[in-house]
Motif scaffolding. Structure first.
Motif, short mmCIF file in Angstrom:
data_model
loop_
_atom_site.label_atom_id
_atom_site.label_comp_id
_atom_site.label_asym_id
_atom_site.label_seq_id
_atom_site.Cartn_x
_atom_site.Cartn_y
_atom_site.Cartn_z
N ILE A 6 55.91 36.19 45.70
CA ILE A 6 56.09 37.71 45.27
C ILE A 6 56.02 37.90 43.80
CG2 ILE A 6 58.25 39.30 44.98
CD1 ILE A 6 58.48 38.83 47.56
N ARG A 7 56.00 36.77 43.04
CA ARG A 7 55.68 36.96 41.55
C ARG A 7 54.17 37.06 41.42
NH1 ARG A 7 57.24 31.76 40.39
NH2 ARG A 7 59.16 31.69 41.56
N GLN A 8 53.48 36.27 42.08
CA GLN A 8 52.03 36.50 42.13
C GLN A 8 51.76 37.97 42.28
OE1 GLN A 8 50.48 33.38 44.73
NE2 GLN A 8 50.34 31.83 43.13
N LEU A 9 52.04 38.54 43.53
CA LEU A 9 52.04 39.74 44.02
C LEU A 9 52.23 40.89 42.99
CD1 LEU A 9 50.70 41.38 46.46
CD2 LEU A 9 53.08 41.33 47.42
N GLY A 10 53.57 40.68 42.46
CA GLY A 10 53.99 41.55 41.48
C GLY A 10 53.22 41.68 40.14
N ALA A 11 52.25 40.61 39.88
CA ALA A 11 51.65 40.41 38.36
C ALA A 11 50.24 41.18 38.80
CB ALA A 11 51.28 38.84 38.23
N LEU A 12 49.86 41.71 40.10
CA LEU A 12 48.50 42.03 40.18
C LEU A 12 48.51 43.69 39.89
CD1 LEU A 12 47.57 40.48 43.67
CD2 LEU A 12 46.85 39.64 41.39
N LYS A 13 47.38 44.17 39.74
CA LYS A 13 47.19 45.60 39.77
C LYS A 13 46.98 45.93 41.23
CE LYS A 13 45.22 45.14 35.28
NZ LYS A 13 43.86 45.29 34.50
N VAL A 14 47.42 47.18 41.31
CA VAL A 14 47.14 47.62 42.72
C VAL A 14 45.66 47.42 43.55
CG1 VAL A 14 47.20 49.65 44.17
CG2 VAL A 14 48.92 49.55 42.32
N LYS A 15 44.78 47.80 42.62
CA LYS A 15 43.28 47.46 43.31
C LYS A 15 43.07 46.08 43.63
CE LYS A 15 40.91 47.47 38.79
NZ LYS A 15 40.05 48.11 37.77
N GLU A 16 44.04 44.91 43.00
CA GLU A 16 43.73 43.70 43.32
C GLU A 16 44.24 43.19 44.46
OE1 GLU A 16 45.17 42.26 39.37
OE2 GLU A 16 43.20 42.19 38.62
N VAL A 17 45.34 43.85 45.07
CA VAL A 17 46.40 43.49 46.21
C VAL A 17 45.56 43.24 47.36
CG1 VAL A 17 48.15 44.08 47.52
CG2 VAL A 17 48.32 44.62 45.18
#
Length: 85
Positions: A6-17
């Protein structure tokens, strides 16, 4: 493990998800993580004779029952609300 995801996912920009999810949710990763989880669960709860698995099953059954019944209850709530107006 889930908190790190979740932390890694939260640190991403939307286009990187999408790329991140494609890497993390591959069949190999999911299988490996599920196997690791089940082994850790067995060591922590089953091998120790803990009653926790019973509560986990009861909680899971309750949650599934709630999820499956909620749409009908919601429809009834909306119908009752509209009937009162």
């Amino acid at each position: 493990m889930a908190a790190q995801f979740i932390r890694q996912l939260g640190a991403l920009k939307v286009k990187e998800v999408p790329d991140f999810l494609a890497r993390k949710l591959s069949a190999e990763n999911v299988t490996r993580n599920a196997t690791t989880f089940m082994e850790e669960y067995r060591v922590r709860y089953i091998n120790t004779g803990s009653p926790a698995p019973i509560f986990h099953v009861l909680g899971g059954v309750f949650t599934m029952a709630y999820i499956t019944c909620w749409p009908a209850e919601y429809r009834h709530m909306i119908a009752a609300r509209e009937g009162k107006h």
